[in-house]
Design a protein around this motif. Sequence first.
Motif, mmCIF file in Angstrom:
data_model
loop_
_atom_site.group_PDB
_atom_site.id
_atom_site.type_symbol
_atom_site.label_atom_id
_atom_site.label_comp_id
_atom_site.label_asym_id
_atom_site.label_seq_id
_atom_site.Cartn_x
_atom_site.Cartn_y
_atom_site.Cartn_z
ATOM 1 N N UNK A 42 0.835 -1.193 0.000
ATOM 2 C CA UNK A 42 0.000 0.000 0.000
ATOM 3 C C UNK A 42 0.870 1.244 0.000
ATOM 4 N N UNK A 43 0.246 2.380 0.122
ATOM 5 C CA UNK A 43 0.974 3.643 0.133
ATOM 6 C C UNK A 43 1.619 3.858 1.499
ATOM 7 N N UNK B 5 -4.790 -3.780 8.095
ATOM 8 C CA UNK B 5 -4.691 -5.024 7.370
ATOM 9 C C UNK B 5 -5.901 -5.160 6.466
ATOM 10 N N UNK B 6 -5.631 -5.302 5.164
ATOM 11 C CA UNK B 6 -6.717 -5.424 4.207
ATOM 12 C C UNK B 6 -6.779 -6.858 3.713
ATOM 13 N N UNK B 7 -7.995 -7.359 3.538
ATOM 14 C CA UNK B 7 -8.142 -8.706 3.010
ATOM 15 C C UNK B 7 -9.409 -8.813 2.173
ATOM 16 N N UNK B 88 -8.253 0.613 -1.874
ATOM 17 C CA UNK B 88 -7.396 0.900 -0.727
ATOM 18 C C UNK B 88 -8.217 1.506 0.405
ATOM 19 N N UNK B 89 -7.980 1.033 1.610
ATOM 20 C CA UNK B 89 -8.569 1.714 2.762
ATOM 21 C C UNK B 89 -7.463 2.548 3.411
ATOM 22 N N UNK B 102 -2.394 3.711 5.141
ATOM 23 C CA UNK B 102 -3.050 2.916 4.113
ATOM 24 C C UNK B 102 -2.916 1.418 4.373
ATOM 25 N N UNK B 103 -3.940 0.687 3.993
ATOM 26 C CA UNK B 103 -3.837 -0.762 3.924
ATOM 27 C C UNK B 103 -3.069 -1.160 2.670
#
Lengths: 115, 112
Positions: A42-43, B5-7, B88-89, B102-103
Amino acid sequence: EAGVTQSPTHLIKTRGQQATLRCSPISGHTSVYWYQQALGLGLQFLLWYDEGEERNRGNFPPRFSGRQFPNYSSELNVNALELEDSALYLCASSSRAGVGTDTQYFGPGTRLTVL
Amino acid sequence: TQLLEQSPQFLSIQEGENLTVYCNSSSVFSSLQWYRQEPGEGPVLLVTVVTGGEVKKLKRLTFQFGDARKDSSLHITAAQPGDTGLYLCAGIGIQGAQKLVFGQGTRLTINP
């Protein structure tokens, strides 16, 4: 109204060289932010400038630096380039620094490749 | 250090199916944003959720902020090929929007 613009679009350098990336914010915006987006990640927040001053920086070494000019445009300098600096560098601008949920508007980015 | 954490990281589904993307943290955020990024472009803000438990809808997209303001979800109903992209979160800490966290992003592919 023009959005955030960045130049160059692509930049190829070799290890040890220096890279300079440029950003022009949306007219009327005083805050500029720099982010690094490495492949698969990510960023990551790099730097925040507002009214010509560096206000905050992320967890990056000092060889990442920049400045903001009187017209609010900004440049990001990366010294002593390393292979892992290869990434998309995104610039964003906002109009009201430090205010709650103020929106950041992103430019298209500069793709830096270090060989 | 605040982390998101993104999933899942990658999701490929057929047109017409439903999907949910999750964004979780152990930290509390004052608000959370969802962005969509197309190849060769910067992220574009889709929504900001501010209040714990808040639900916002944007056509076929439904965004929810957890009651404790530590997590969020994005649900897409009847996905279309035009929904393909990187989602993106980003969390806004108590210090404000100067330093978005960002995630890793969810790369979504909708197959016709």
